[in-house]
Design a protein around this motif. Structure first.
Motif, PDB file in Angstrom:
ATOM      1  N   GLN A 132      -1.011   3.147   0.657  1.00 19.97           N
ATOM      2  CA  GLN A 132      -1.330   3.042  -0.773  1.00 19.97           C
ATOM      3  C   GLN A 132      -0.775   1.747  -1.359  1.00 19.97           C
ATOM      4  O   GLN A 132      -1.455   1.053  -2.128  1.00 19.97           O
ATOM      5  CB  GLN A 132      -0.772   4.248  -1.514  1.00 19.97           C
ATOM      6  N   CYS A 135      -2.869  -1.212   0.086  1.00 18.43           N
ATOM      7  CA  CYS A 135      -4.231  -1.228  -0.465  1.00 18.43           C
ATOM      8  C   CYS A 135      -4.234  -1.719  -1.913  1.00 18.43           C
ATOM      9  O   CYS A 135      -5.195  -2.372  -2.355  1.00 18.43           O
ATOM     10  CB  CYS A 135      -4.867   0.156  -0.374  1.00 18.43           C
ATOM     11  N   GLY A 173      -8.989   3.128  -0.063  1.00 19.49           N
ATOM     12  CA  GLY A 173      -8.359   3.943   0.962  1.00 19.49           C
ATOM     13  C   GLY A 173      -9.031   3.784   2.312  1.00 19.49           C
ATOM     14  O   GLY A 173      -9.826   2.867   2.525  1.00 19.49           O
TER      15      GLY A 173
END
Length: 272
Positions: A132, A135, A173
């Motif tokens: 996370q 990204c 994701g």
């Protein structure tokens, strides 16, 4: 006196082992599948995150990306300050090195972050948060230009790069999982299980999708045994064609011939 705040890089030091050409399969896949995004960008920046004790992988990444995007730049990022100092003599046009970790200390939002053999030492429970964070650093999707945004490629390979499995993630994701191998060294597709990335390696057990995928791949490989007379590549091509009947394979023969197959992440994602 006011204390000056210091910011420590996020993450822990890896073993740092690396070899020339270790990441060639991943690099070539990135150049082939993400090259158009890099070419379109005004300033195509790629990050080699956790390049290790020697800078070979960053040097090679620049060379391979420039076959697809001549203006690509690579920034090697390492959490070990001594490794950064050792890499500085290798800097040249388009290649620089910086001290840092998962915060990815580069200006702007890179179009590529490659993290190879970095998360292997982390717990599975830590992977989602790292994904996370990384990204969130990628260049965003831009529907007005058709851009799919930046790409995070995270995976694991053996010491000489014969077997490699990686996950490709966009700003939204995970997207896909790619299995890549030197076909002449392969006894069966499930040999790749030992190189599954941290998010999947502990899920290769009955009841989990990745286990079912490798089981079906082995069965398709066994059924394709007659094609072995024409070479391992022809056997692999036949096995992957058969595998498509039950699994969402997203690439085609051009990539399969390289000893690769890419499957949608949703089909292999852990069940819990």
């Amino acid at each position: 006196m006011t204390a000056r705040a210091t910011t420590r890089p996020l993450g822990t030091v890896t073993r740092g082992t690396t070899n020339p050409n270790r990441l060639r399969r991943m690099d070539r896949w990135i150049a082939a599948t993400h090259g158009a995004e890099l070419r379109r960008a005004a300033d195509p920046v790629a990050v080699d995150l956790g390049y290790g004790a020697a800078p070979w992988t960053a040097v090679e990444l620049l060379t391979r990306l420039r076959t697809a995007a001549p203006h690509a730049r690579v920034v090697g990022v390492e959490i070990d300050q001594g490794r950064v100092a050792a890499a500085l003599p290798y800097e040249r046009d388009g290649l620089t090195f910086r001290h840092g970790g998962f915060e990815v200390p580069v200006p702007g939002r890179p179009l590529l972050i490659r993290a190879a053999n970095v998360l292997r030492q982390y717990d599975e429970a830590e992977v989602a948060a790292v994904w996370q964070r990384l990204c969130a650093r990628l260049a965003p999707v831009d529907p007005s230009t058709g851009s799919r945004g930046g790409l995070l490629v995270e995976g694991t390979c053996d010491e000489v790069g014969r077997r490699h499995v990686w996950v490709a993630l966009g700003p939204e994701g995970p997207r896909t999982v790619t299995f890549a191998t030197r076909l002449g060294s392969l006894e069966r597709p499930s040999d790749l299980a030992e190189r599954l990335p941290k998010a999947l390696i502990h899920r290769n057990v009955p009841g989990e999708p990745v286990h079912a995928f490798l089981r079906d791949f082995d069965r398709a490989w066994a059924a394709a045994a007659p094609y072995a007379a024409y070479g391992a590549r022809q056997r692999w091509l036949r096995a992957v064609r058969d595998l498509r009947a039950d699994w969402p394979v997203v690439d085609g023969p051009r990539r399969w011939r390289q000893g690769e197959v890419t499957v949608r992440w949703a089909a292999l994602a852990p069940r819990s």
